[in-house]
Design a protein around this motif. Structure first.
Motif, short mmCIF file in Angstrom:
data_model
loop_
_atom_site.label_atom_id
_atom_site.label_comp_id
_atom_site.label_asym_id
_atom_site.label_seq_id
_atom_site.Cartn_x
_atom_site.Cartn_y
_atom_site.Cartn_z
N GLU A 251 0.85 -1.21 0.00
CA GLU A 251 0.00 0.00 0.00
C GLU A 251 0.88 1.26 0.00
O GLU A 251 0.63 2.20 -0.76
CB GLU A 251 -0.92 -0.04 1.24
CG GLU A 251 -1.67 1.23 1.57
CD GLU A 251 -2.75 1.57 0.54
OE1 GLU A 251 -3.24 0.62 -0.09
OE2 GLU A 251 -3.05 2.76 0.38
N ARG A 255 1.02 3.97 -2.94
CA ARG A 255 0.68 5.37 -2.68
C ARG A 255 1.82 6.30 -3.11
O ARG A 255 1.58 7.37 -3.66
CB ARG A 255 0.38 5.56 -1.19
CG ARG A 255 -0.79 6.50 -0.98
CD ARG A 255 -1.20 6.70 0.46
NE ARG A 255 -1.26 5.51 1.27
CZ ARG A 255 -0.47 5.27 2.31
NH1 ARG A 255 0.46 6.12 2.64
NH2 ARG A 255 -0.60 4.17 3.03
N SER A 306 -1.66 -4.11 -5.88
CA SER A 306 -3.06 -3.86 -5.53
C SER A 306 -3.74 -5.14 -5.07
O SER A 306 -4.39 -5.17 -4.02
CB SER A 306 -3.82 -3.30 -6.73
OG SER A 306 -3.15 -2.23 -7.27
#
Lengths: 359, 189
Positions: A251, A255, A306
Protein backbone atom coordinates in the motif's frame (compact mmCIF):
# COMPACT_ATOMS: atom_id res chain seq x y z
CA UNK A 1 16.18 62.02 5.85
CA UNK A 2 13.85 59.37 7.29
CA UNK A 3 13.37 57.93 3.82
CA UNK A 4 17.13 57.70 3.32
CA UNK A 5 17.49 55.79 6.63
CA UNK A 6 14.89 53.25 5.47
CA UNK A 7 16.74 52.70 2.18
CA UNK A 8 20.01 52.19 4.00
CA UNK A 9 18.39 49.66 6.32
CA UNK A 10 16.91 47.75 3.36
CA UNK A 11 20.30 47.55 1.58
CA UNK A 12 21.88 46.32 4.80
CA UNK A 13 19.26 43.57 5.12
CA UNK A 14 19.70 42.53 1.48
CA UNK A 15 23.48 42.43 1.95
CA UNK A 16 23.09 40.30 5.10
CA UNK A 17 20.69 37.88 3.40
CA UNK A 18 22.89 37.43 0.35
CA UNK A 19 25.91 36.83 2.61
CA UNK A 20 24.10 34.00 4.45
CA UNK A 21 22.68 32.30 1.36
CA UNK A 22 25.80 32.60 -0.81
CA UNK A 23 28.27 31.09 1.64
CA UNK A 24 31.23 29.35 -0.03
CA UNK A 25 30.52 25.74 -1.14
CA UNK A 26 26.78 26.24 -1.11
CA UNK A 27 24.61 27.88 -3.70
CA UNK A 28 21.24 29.41 -3.04
CA UNK A 29 18.16 27.19 -3.49
CA UNK A 30 16.85 29.34 -6.34
CA UNK A 31 20.13 29.14 -8.19
CA UNK A 32 20.36 25.42 -7.40
CA UNK A 33 16.90 24.74 -8.78
CA UNK A 34 17.62 26.80 -11.86
CA UNK A 35 20.83 24.83 -12.38
CA UNK A 36 18.97 21.52 -11.88
CA UNK A 37 16.33 22.50 -14.41
CA UNK A 38 18.98 23.46 -16.93
CA UNK A 39 20.47 19.97 -16.66
CA UNK A 40 23.04 21.22 -14.15
CA UNK A 41 25.59 19.29 -12.20
CA UNK A 42 25.99 15.75 -10.96
CA UNK A 43 26.54 14.58 -7.42
CA UNK A 44 28.86 11.60 -7.23
CA UNK A 45 28.68 8.99 -4.48
CA UNK A 46 31.03 6.06 -3.98
CA UNK A 47 30.54 2.97 -1.84
CA UNK A 48 33.06 0.17 -1.28
CA UNK A 49 32.09 -3.47 -0.64
CA UNK A 50 34.77 -5.94 0.31
CA UNK A 51 33.56 -9.51 0.60
CA UNK A 52 34.68 -11.53 3.64
CA UNK A 53 37.99 -13.27 3.15
CA UNK A 54 39.34 -10.38 1.09
CA UNK A 55 41.15 -7.21 2.06
CA UNK A 56 42.07 -3.96 0.38
CA UNK A 57 45.84 -3.66 0.21
CA UNK A 58 46.05 0.14 0.10
CA UNK A 59 44.31 2.28 2.74
CA UNK A 60 40.57 2.65 2.17
CA UNK A 61 40.86 6.45 1.97
CA UNK A 62 43.28 6.10 -0.94
CA UNK A 63 40.94 3.72 -2.81
CA UNK A 64 38.00 6.02 -2.08
CA UNK A 65 39.86 9.01 -3.45
CA UNK A 66 40.77 7.12 -6.63
CA UNK A 67 37.18 5.92 -7.03
CA UNK A 68 35.73 9.39 -6.55
CA UNK A 69 38.19 10.80 -9.07
CA UNK A 70 37.15 8.14 -11.58
CA UNK A 71 33.45 8.88 -11.05
CA UNK A 72 33.99 12.62 -11.43
CA UNK A 73 35.78 11.93 -14.69
CA UNK A 74 32.86 9.73 -15.85
CA UNK A 75 30.47 12.60 -15.08
CA UNK A 76 32.64 15.08 -16.95
CA UNK A 77 32.75 12.79 -19.98
CA UNK A 78 28.94 12.89 -19.95
CA UNK A 79 29.06 16.68 -20.00
CA UNK A 80 28.01 17.07 -16.36
CA UNK A 81 30.04 19.07 -13.89
CA UNK A 82 30.46 17.36 -10.50
CA UNK A 83 28.97 19.43 -7.69
CA UNK A 84 30.72 20.27 -4.42
CA UNK A 85 31.82 16.93 -2.91
CA UNK A 86 32.02 18.28 0.66
CA UNK A 87 28.41 19.41 0.51
CA UNK A 88 27.31 16.07 -0.92
CA UNK A 89 29.13 14.27 1.90
CA UNK A 90 27.48 16.50 4.51
CA UNK A 91 24.04 15.72 3.05
CA UNK A 92 24.90 12.03 2.86
CA UNK A 93 25.77 12.08 6.56
CA UNK A 94 22.73 14.07 7.64
CA UNK A 95 20.39 11.78 5.64
CA UNK A 96 22.24 8.66 6.81
CA UNK A 97 22.81 7.27 3.33
CA UNK A 98 25.08 4.34 4.13
CA UNK A 99 24.59 2.05 1.14
CA UNK A 100 24.41 2.44 -2.60
CA UNK A 101 20.80 1.24 -2.49
CA UNK A 102 19.89 3.49 0.41
CA UNK A 103 19.10 6.72 -1.45
CA UNK A 104 15.83 8.21 -0.25
CA UNK A 105 13.50 10.74 -1.91
CA UNK A 106 14.38 13.27 0.80
CA UNK A 107 18.10 12.87 0.10
CA UNK A 108 17.55 13.38 -3.64
CA UNK A 109 15.44 16.47 -2.92
CA UNK A 110 18.17 17.85 -0.67
CA UNK A 111 20.80 17.23 -3.35
CA UNK A 112 18.71 18.99 -5.96
CA UNK A 113 17.83 22.02 -3.88
CA UNK A 114 21.07 22.49 -1.97
CA UNK A 115 23.73 21.56 -4.51
CA UNK A 116 21.95 22.11 -7.79
CA UNK A 117 22.59 18.51 -8.88
CA UNK A 118 20.22 17.42 -11.62
CA UNK A 119 21.50 13.85 -11.39
CA UNK A 120 23.38 11.53 -9.07
CA UNK A 121 26.09 9.17 -10.22
CA UNK A 122 26.37 6.28 -7.76
CA UNK A 123 29.41 4.03 -7.95
CA UNK A 124 30.04 0.79 -6.09
CA UNK A 125 33.44 -0.84 -5.93
CA UNK A 126 33.36 -4.57 -5.17
CA UNK A 127 36.37 -6.61 -4.18
CA UNK A 128 35.78 -10.37 -4.35
CA UNK A 129 37.51 -13.54 -5.50
CA UNK A 130 40.58 -11.58 -6.61
CA UNK A 131 38.43 -9.43 -8.86
CA UNK A 132 37.62 -5.74 -8.66
CA UNK A 133 34.29 -4.58 -10.09
CA UNK A 134 32.78 -1.15 -10.49
CA UNK A 135 29.03 -0.83 -10.83
CA UNK A 136 27.69 2.62 -11.58
CA UNK A 137 24.28 4.08 -12.18
CA UNK A 138 22.91 7.56 -12.76
CA UNK A 139 19.51 8.80 -11.75
CA UNK A 140 17.57 12.02 -11.93
CA UNK A 141 17.23 13.90 -8.65
CA UNK A 142 13.76 15.28 -9.42
CA UNK A 143 11.96 11.94 -9.79
CA UNK A 144 14.52 9.22 -9.01
CA UNK A 145 14.27 7.65 -12.46
CA UNK A 146 17.36 5.79 -13.63
CA UNK A 147 18.95 7.10 -16.78
CA UNK A 148 22.00 4.88 -17.05
CA UNK A 149 23.61 1.85 -15.39
CA UNK A 150 26.59 -0.30 -16.21
CA UNK A 151 29.27 -2.42 -14.54
CA UNK A 152 32.79 -3.46 -15.41
CA UNK A 153 35.37 -5.67 -13.75
CA UNK A 154 39.00 -6.58 -13.87
CA UNK A 155 41.55 -8.60 -11.92
CA UNK A 156 42.23 -7.04 -8.53
CA UNK A 157 45.58 -5.21 -8.53
CA UNK A 158 48.45 -6.83 -6.70
CA UNK A 159 49.96 -4.90 -3.74
CA UNK A 160 52.68 -3.44 -5.96
CA UNK A 161 50.26 -2.28 -8.65
CA UNK A 162 48.63 1.14 -8.81
CA UNK A 163 45.02 0.89 -7.59
CA UNK A 164 44.20 4.38 -8.81
CA UNK A 165 45.17 3.48 -12.34
CA UNK A 166 43.18 0.21 -12.23
CA UNK A 167 40.06 2.00 -10.95
CA UNK A 168 40.40 4.71 -13.60
CA UNK A 169 40.71 2.00 -16.27
CA UNK A 170 37.60 0.28 -14.85
CA UNK A 171 35.62 3.52 -15.05
CA UNK A 172 36.81 4.07 -18.60
CA UNK A 173 35.55 0.59 -19.50
CA UNK A 174 32.00 1.46 -18.50
CA UNK A 175 29.74 2.13 -21.42
CA UNK A 176 29.80 5.87 -21.76
CA UNK A 177 27.12 7.58 -19.78
CA UNK A 178 25.11 9.61 -22.22
CA UNK A 179 22.23 11.56 -20.74
CA UNK A 180 19.22 9.56 -21.95
CA UNK A 181 16.84 11.76 -23.94
CA UNK A 182 13.46 12.02 -22.28
CA UNK A 183 11.81 10.50 -25.35
CA UNK A 184 13.83 7.29 -25.02
CA UNK A 185 12.34 6.61 -21.60
CA UNK A 186 8.76 5.60 -22.03
CA UNK A 187 6.80 7.65 -19.53
CA UNK A 188 3.71 6.00 -18.19
CA UNK A 189 5.31 2.57 -18.38
CA UNK A 190 7.25 2.61 -15.16
CA UNK A 191 8.84 -0.31 -13.39
CA UNK A 192 9.44 -0.58 -9.70
CA UNK A 193 12.38 -2.75 -8.69
CA UNK A 194 13.34 -3.80 -5.19
CA UNK A 195 16.99 -4.43 -4.27
CA UNK A 196 17.83 -8.12 -4.76
CA UNK A 197 17.76 -10.32 -1.66
CA UNK A 198 20.70 -12.70 -1.31
CA UNK A 199 19.99 -15.96 0.46
CA UNK A 200 22.99 -18.03 1.54
CA UNK A 201 25.32 -15.47 -0.04
CA UNK A 202 26.88 -12.18 0.96
CA UNK A 203 24.57 -9.13 0.73
CA UNK A 204 27.10 -7.56 -1.66
CA UNK A 205 26.32 -10.31 -4.18
CA UNK A 206 22.69 -9.19 -4.08
CA UNK A 207 23.86 -5.65 -4.78
CA UNK A 208 25.93 -6.89 -7.71
CA UNK A 209 22.89 -8.71 -9.10
CA UNK A 210 20.77 -5.57 -8.65
CA UNK A 211 23.36 -3.59 -10.61
CA UNK A 212 23.28 -6.12 -13.46
CA UNK A 213 19.49 -6.22 -13.46
CA UNK A 214 19.16 -2.43 -13.61
CA UNK A 215 21.64 -2.25 -16.49
CA UNK A 216 19.73 -4.88 -18.44
CA UNK A 217 16.32 -3.38 -17.71
CA UNK A 218 17.54 -0.04 -19.07
CA UNK A 219 19.14 -1.74 -22.06
CA UNK A 220 15.83 -3.51 -22.83
CA UNK A 221 14.06 -0.15 -22.75
CA UNK A 222 11.06 -1.58 -20.94
CA UNK A 223 10.06 1.78 -19.56
CA UNK A 224 11.08 4.08 -16.79
CA UNK A 225 12.88 2.28 -14.00
CA UNK A 226 12.67 3.87 -10.59
CA UNK A 227 15.78 3.60 -8.43
CA UNK A 228 15.44 0.61 -6.03
CA UNK A 229 16.84 2.74 -3.22
CA UNK A 230 13.69 4.86 -3.19
CA UNK A 231 11.52 1.79 -2.64
CA UNK A 232 13.83 0.43 0.02
CA UNK A 233 13.78 3.85 1.70
CA UNK A 234 9.99 3.91 1.63
CA UNK A 235 9.86 0.48 3.29
CA UNK A 236 12.52 1.51 5.79
CA UNK A 237 10.40 4.50 6.78
CA UNK A 238 7.69 2.00 7.68
CA UNK A 239 10.21 0.07 9.75
CA UNK A 240 10.26 -2.85 7.32
CA UNK A 241 12.89 -4.60 5.30
CA UNK A 242 12.56 -5.30 1.61
CA UNK A 243 11.57 -8.91 2.29
CA UNK A 244 8.45 -8.11 4.31
CA UNK A 245 6.23 -7.34 1.36
CA UNK A 246 2.85 -7.44 3.05
CA UNK A 247 -0.34 -5.43 2.48
CA UNK A 248 0.93 -2.37 4.41
CA UNK A 249 4.22 -2.31 2.50
CA UNK A 250 2.48 -2.74 -0.87
CA UNK A 251 0.00 0.00 0.00
CA UNK A 252 2.85 2.38 0.91
CA UNK A 253 4.65 1.61 -2.36
CA UNK A 254 1.47 2.06 -4.38
CA UNK A 255 0.68 5.37 -2.68
CA UNK A 256 4.19 6.74 -3.18
CA UNK A 257 5.03 5.42 -6.65
CA UNK A 258 1.76 4.43 -8.31
CA UNK A 259 0.28 1.07 -9.25
CA UNK A 260 3.17 -0.10 -11.49
CA UNK A 261 4.19 -3.77 -11.32
CA UNK A 262 6.82 -4.47 -8.69
CA UNK A 263 9.83 -6.60 -9.62
CA UNK A 264 11.33 -8.60 -6.76
CA UNK A 265 14.71 -10.15 -7.58
CA UNK A 266 16.36 -12.83 -5.44
CA UNK A 267 19.53 -14.81 -5.58
CA UNK A 268 19.59 -18.15 -3.78
CA UNK A 269 22.69 -20.23 -3.19
CA UNK A 270 22.19 -23.91 -4.06
CA UNK A 271 25.37 -25.23 -2.50
CA UNK A 272 24.40 -27.80 0.08
CA UNK A 273 24.88 -26.77 3.69
CA UNK A 274 24.75 -29.48 6.32
CA UNK A 275 22.92 -28.71 9.56
CA UNK A 276 25.92 -29.66 11.67
CA UNK A 277 28.94 -29.34 9.41
CA UNK A 278 32.22 -30.84 10.52
CA UNK A 279 34.62 -28.18 11.79
CA UNK A 280 37.36 -27.50 9.26
CA UNK A 281 40.91 -28.40 10.22
CA UNK A 282 43.08 -25.35 11.04
CA UNK A 283 45.07 -25.68 7.82
CA UNK A 284 41.85 -25.80 5.81
CA UNK A 285 40.58 -22.44 7.04
CA UNK A 286 40.87 -19.22 5.07
CA UNK A 287 39.98 -18.06 1.59
CA UNK A 288 41.29 -21.25 -0.02
CA UNK A 289 38.17 -23.01 1.31
CA UNK A 290 35.89 -20.57 -0.44
CA UNK A 291 34.86 -21.97 -3.80
CA UNK A 292 35.38 -19.47 -6.59
CA UNK A 293 32.04 -20.41 -8.09
CA UNK A 294 28.79 -21.43 -6.43
CA UNK A 295 25.57 -22.96 -7.64
CA UNK A 296 23.04 -20.17 -7.72
CA UNK A 297 19.46 -19.57 -8.73
CA UNK A 298 18.28 -16.14 -9.81
CA UNK A 299 14.57 -15.47 -9.53
CA UNK A 300 12.46 -12.51 -10.50
CA UNK A 301 8.83 -12.28 -9.54
CA UNK A 302 6.38 -9.62 -10.59
CA UNK A 303 3.95 -8.59 -7.89
CA UNK A 304 0.65 -6.81 -8.33
CA UNK A 305 0.70 -4.48 -5.34
CA UNK A 306 -3.06 -3.86 -5.53
CA UNK A 307 -4.26 -7.47 -5.55
CA UNK A 308 -1.24 -8.73 -3.53
CA UNK A 309 -0.68 -11.59 -5.94
CA UNK A 310 2.34 -12.84 -7.83
CA UNK A 311 1.74 -12.17 -11.53
CA UNK A 312 4.62 -14.25 -12.80
CA UNK A 313 7.95 -15.65 -11.76
CA UNK A 314 11.09 -16.36 -13.72
CA UNK A 315 14.11 -18.36 -12.61
CA UNK A 316 17.52 -19.22 -13.96
CA UNK A 317 19.90 -21.73 -12.44
CA UNK A 318 23.65 -21.68 -12.81
CA UNK A 319 25.54 -24.71 -11.58
CA UNK A 320 29.25 -24.80 -11.03
CA UNK A 321 31.51 -25.62 -13.94
CA UNK A 322 34.75 -27.57 -13.56
CA UNK A 323 37.67 -25.19 -13.12
CA UNK A 324 39.75 -27.24 -15.57
CA UNK A 325 38.37 -27.79 -19.04
CA UNK A 326 39.54 -29.94 -21.93
CA UNK A 327 43.30 -30.23 -22.43
CA UNK A 328 43.83 -28.82 -18.93
CA UNK A 329 42.63 -25.33 -19.86
CA UNK A 330 41.93 -23.37 -16.68
CA UNK A 331 38.54 -21.70 -16.67
CA UNK A 332 37.49 -18.83 -14.50
CA UNK A 333 34.08 -17.23 -14.82
CA UNK A 334 33.69 -14.08 -12.77
CA UNK A 335 30.55 -13.51 -10.66
CA UNK A 336 29.77 -10.34 -12.59
CA UNK A 337 29.90 -12.16 -15.94
CA UNK A 338 27.70 -14.95 -14.57
CA UNK A 339 25.13 -12.54 -13.11
CA UNK A 340 25.06 -10.47 -16.26
CA UNK A 341 24.58 -13.49 -18.50
CA UNK A 342 21.95 -14.98 -16.20
CA UNK A 343 20.11 -11.65 -15.98
CA UNK A 344 19.91 -11.40 -19.77
CA UNK A 345 18.45 -14.91 -19.85
CA UNK A 346 16.08 -14.11 -17.00
CA UNK A 347 14.63 -11.08 -18.75
CA UNK A 348 14.42 -12.83 -22.09
CA UNK A 349 12.47 -15.67 -20.52
CA UNK A 350 8.79 -16.01 -21.18
CA UNK A 351 7.39 -16.68 -17.71
CA UNK A 352 4.69 -18.92 -19.16
CA UNK A 353 7.21 -21.31 -20.69
CA UNK A 354 9.25 -23.99 -18.96
CA UNK A 355 12.44 -22.84 -17.22
CA UNK A 356 15.78 -24.04 -18.40
CA UNK A 357 18.92 -25.08 -16.66
CA UNK A 358 22.37 -24.11 -17.76
CA UNK A 359 25.36 -25.71 -16.19
CA UNK B 1 5.24 -60.92 -39.80
CA UNK B 2 9.01 -60.34 -39.67
CA UNK B 3 10.15 -58.20 -36.73
CA UNK B 4 11.96 -55.03 -37.71
CA UNK B 5 15.76 -55.03 -37.33
CA UNK B 6 15.68 -51.69 -35.58
CA UNK B 7 13.38 -52.98 -32.84
CA UNK B 8 16.16 -54.34 -30.53
CA UNK B 9 18.13 -51.11 -30.93
CA UNK B 10 15.03 -49.13 -30.11
CA UNK B 11 14.41 -51.22 -27.01
CA UNK B 12 18.00 -50.70 -25.84
CA UNK B 13 17.67 -46.97 -26.39
CA UNK B 14 14.43 -46.91 -24.48
CA UNK B 15 16.09 -48.74 -21.59
CA UNK B 16 19.06 -46.39 -21.53
CA UNK B 17 17.51 -43.01 -22.16
CA UNK B 18 15.05 -42.42 -19.36
CA UNK B 19 16.46 -41.28 -16.07
CA UNK B 20 15.01 -42.27 -12.77
CA UNK B 21 11.60 -40.68 -13.21
CA UNK B 22 10.23 -39.30 -9.96
CA UNK B 23 7.93 -41.70 -8.13
CA UNK B 24 4.82 -40.18 -6.62
CA UNK B 25 2.15 -41.43 -4.23
CA UNK B 26 -0.89 -39.22 -4.51
CA UNK B 27 -4.21 -38.63 -2.80
CA UNK B 28 -6.85 -36.48 -4.51
CA UNK B 29 -10.26 -35.86 -2.97
CA UNK B 30 -12.53 -36.53 -5.94
CA UNK B 31 -15.55 -34.95 -4.25
CA UNK B 32 -14.07 -31.46 -4.38
CA UNK B 33 -14.70 -29.01 -7.19
CA UNK B 34 -11.18 -27.76 -7.87
CA UNK B 35 -12.56 -25.11 -10.21
CA UNK B 36 -13.77 -23.17 -7.20
CA UNK B 37 -10.24 -22.67 -5.99
CA UNK B 38 -9.03 -19.47 -7.65
CA UNK B 39 -6.76 -17.80 -5.12
CA UNK B 40 -4.15 -19.74 -3.16
CA UNK B 41 -1.39 -19.09 -0.68
CA UNK B 42 1.82 -21.09 -0.44
CA UNK B 43 3.15 -21.73 3.06
CA UNK B 44 6.86 -21.99 3.84
CA UNK B 45 7.85 -25.66 3.59
CA UNK B 46 8.88 -27.69 6.60
CA UNK B 47 12.43 -28.94 6.50
CA UNK B 48 13.09 -32.48 7.72
CA UNK B 49 16.32 -32.87 5.74
CA UNK B 50 19.87 -32.23 6.88
CA UNK B 51 20.34 -29.24 4.60
CA UNK B 52 19.52 -25.87 6.14
CA UNK B 53 18.45 -24.21 2.90
CA UNK B 54 16.51 -27.11 1.40
CA UNK B 55 13.02 -25.89 2.29
CA UNK B 56 13.55 -22.41 0.84
CA UNK B 57 14.98 -23.81 -2.40
CA UNK B 58 12.25 -26.42 -2.90
CA UNK B 59 9.52 -23.90 -2.09
CA UNK B 60 11.03 -21.39 -4.50
CA UNK B 61 11.05 -23.89 -7.39
CA UNK B 62 7.56 -25.17 -6.46
CA UNK B 63 6.20 -21.60 -6.58
CA UNK B 64 7.59 -21.04 -10.08
CA UNK B 65 6.21 -24.35 -11.33
CA UNK B 66 2.85 -23.66 -9.70
CA UNK B 67 2.57 -20.33 -11.52
CA UNK B 68 3.46 -22.05 -14.79
CA UNK B 69 1.18 -25.03 -14.38
CA UNK B 70 -1.80 -23.54 -12.57
CA UNK B 71 -3.35 -21.45 -15.34
CA UNK B 72 -5.58 -18.76 -13.92
CA UNK B 73 -4.66 -19.61 -10.33
CA UNK B 74 -3.81 -16.53 -8.30
CA UNK B 75 -0.94 -16.92 -5.86
CA UNK B 76 -0.84 -14.63 -2.85
CA UNK B 77 2.43 -12.72 -2.49
CA UNK B 78 4.60 -14.76 -0.07
CA UNK B 79 5.39 -11.63 1.98
CA UNK B 80 1.68 -11.22 2.74
CA UNK B 81 1.38 -14.92 3.61
CA UNK B 82 4.27 -14.61 6.05
CA UNK B 83 2.71 -11.50 7.60
CA UNK B 84 -0.58 -13.37 8.10
CA UNK B 85 1.27 -16.32 9.69
CA UNK B 86 2.97 -13.96 12.13
CA UNK B 87 -0.26 -12.13 12.86
CA UNK B 88 -2.14 -15.37 13.61
CA UNK B 89 0.89 -16.77 15.47
CA UNK B 90 0.97 -19.90 13.35
CA UNK B 91 4.03 -22.12 13.46
CA UNK B 92 4.80 -23.67 10.08
CA UNK B 93 7.35 -26.08 11.54
CA UNK B 94 4.39 -28.37 12.24
CA UNK B 95 1.24 -29.14 10.25
CA UNK B 96 -1.46 -26.52 10.86
CA UNK B 97 -4.81 -27.56 12.33
CA UNK B 98 -7.83 -27.32 9.95
CA UNK B 99 -9.58 -24.68 12.07
CA UNK B 100 -6.49 -22.46 11.88
CA UNK B 101 -6.26 -23.01 8.12
CA UNK B 102 -9.81 -21.67 7.78
CA UNK B 103 -8.74 -18.61 9.78
CA UNK B 104 -5.65 -18.15 7.63
CA UNK B 105 -7.66 -18.53 4.44
CA UNK B 106 -10.11 -15.88 5.62
CA UNK B 107 -7.27 -13.50 6.52
CA UNK B 108 -5.62 -13.90 3.09
CA UNK B 109 -8.80 -14.16 1.06
CA UNK B 110 -7.50 -17.48 -0.25
CA UNK B 111 -9.61 -20.46 -1.37
CA UNK B 112 -6.76 -22.93 -0.97
CA UNK B 113 -3.49 -23.24 0.90
CA UNK B 114 -0.48 -25.15 -0.39
CA UNK B 115 1.95 -26.61 2.10
CA UNK B 116 4.59 -29.28 2.17
CA UNK B 117 7.78 -30.67 3.62
CA UNK B 118 11.22 -31.61 2.38
CA UNK B 119 11.96 -35.11 3.65
CA UNK B 120 15.30 -35.84 2.02
CA UNK B 121 17.63 -33.52 0.16
CA UNK B 122 21.24 -33.90 -0.80
CA UNK B 123 23.83 -36.10 -2.41
CA UNK B 124 23.98 -39.80 -1.55
CA UNK B 125 27.18 -41.71 -1.88
CA UNK B 126 26.37 -45.26 -3.05
CA UNK B 127 29.65 -47.06 -3.69
CA UNK B 128 31.36 -45.29 -6.60
CA UNK B 129 28.16 -43.52 -7.50
CA UNK B 130 27.08 -40.07 -6.31
CA UNK B 131 23.34 -39.67 -6.53
CA UNK B 132 21.38 -36.46 -5.97
CA UNK B 133 18.19 -37.22 -4.10
CA UNK B 134 15.17 -35.10 -3.22
CA UNK B 135 12.06 -36.40 -1.47
CA UNK B 136 9.26 -34.02 -0.69
CA UNK B 137 5.57 -33.90 0.00
CA UNK B 138 3.18 -31.23 -1.22
CA UNK B 139 -0.42 -30.71 -0.17
CA UNK B 140 -3.40 -28.46 -0.75
CA UNK B 141 -6.17 -27.74 1.72
CA UNK B 142 -9.38 -25.89 0.98
CA UNK B 143 -10.18 -23.07 3.37
CA UNK B 144 -13.94 -23.57 3.87
CA UNK B 145 -13.43 -26.48 6.24
CA UNK B 146 -9.64 -26.70 6.29
CA UNK B 147 -9.68 -30.24 4.93
CA UNK B 148 -6.93 -31.75 2.85
CA UNK B 149 -7.92 -32.16 -0.79
CA UNK B 150 -4.63 -33.11 -2.44
CA UNK B 151 -1.40 -34.59 -1.19
CA UNK B 152 1.50 -36.16 -2.95
CA UNK B 153 4.78 -37.61 -1.75
CA UNK B 154 7.40 -37.71 -4.41
CA UNK B 155 11.01 -38.79 -4.72
CA UNK B 156 13.43 -37.82 -7.44
CA UNK B 157 16.96 -39.06 -8.11
CA UNK B 158 19.53 -37.44 -10.29
CA UNK B 159 20.76 -40.62 -11.85
CA UNK B 160 19.94 -42.72 -14.87
CA UNK B 161 20.95 -46.05 -16.33
CA UNK B 162 23.08 -44.17 -18.85
CA UNK B 163 24.99 -42.43 -16.07
CA UNK B 164 25.38 -45.72 -14.20
CA UNK B 165 26.81 -47.47 -17.23
CA UNK B 166 28.96 -44.73 -18.70
CA UNK B 167 29.59 -42.50 -15.73
CA UNK B 168 29.18 -38.73 -15.56
CA UNK B 169 27.97 -36.25 -13.02
CA UNK B 170 24.52 -36.78 -11.53
CA UNK B 171 21.79 -34.31 -12.40
CA UNK B 172 21.93 -31.19 -10.24
CA UNK B 173 19.76 -30.78 -7.18
CA UNK B 174 17.99 -27.98 -9.01
CA UNK B 175 17.09 -30.25 -11.93
CA UNK B 176 15.83 -32.98 -9.58
CA UNK B 177 13.83 -30.47 -7.53
CA UNK B 178 12.27 -28.95 -10.63
CA UNK B 179 11.35 -32.41 -11.93
CA UNK B 180 9.65 -33.46 -8.72
CA UNK B 181 7.73 -30.17 -8.50
CA UNK B 182 6.51 -30.63 -12.08
CA UNK B 183 5.60 -34.27 -11.55
CA UNK B 184 3.79 -33.44 -8.34
CA UNK B 185 1.74 -30.70 -9.98
CA UNK B 186 0.86 -33.01 -12.88
CA UNK B 187 -1.07 -35.10 -10.39
CA UNK B 188 -3.13 -32.04 -9.51
CA UNK B 189 -3.70 -30.09 -12.76
Amino acid sequence: MIVRRHWALSWLLVALLSATTNSPGKIGPAAALAQAEEGGGTATLLFISVLPGHALTPPVAQVRQAGERALDETARRAGRAPVDAALVLALQQSHRVRTALGLTSEFLDALRTQTGAASVLVGQLFLYHERLALAARALRTDDGVLVWADAAETAAPTPDQDWGETIARLAANLDGWQPTPAAALRPGESLLVLPARASGLEPAEGELLTACLLGELLACGRGEVLDPGLLAGQLQALGRGTTALDATACEAIRRAFGPAPLLVPEIICWDTVERSPALPLPEERGPALRPPERSIMLTLRTVDTSALVVLNRREVYRGTTPSTGWFGVQRSVSPLARYREATVELLAQDPDRQGKETR
Amino acid sequence: MKPSRSLPALLICLALLPGCAPRATTFVNQNVDFGRIRRCAVLPMRNLSQDQGAAERVQSVFLTELLRAGRGLQIVEPGETNAALRELRLNTAEPIQPARLVELGRRLGADGIFGGAVLEYGVEQGGRDRVTLVTAEFDLSETETGSLIWKTEIQGKGTSLWRKLFGGEPASLYAVTRDIARQALETLF
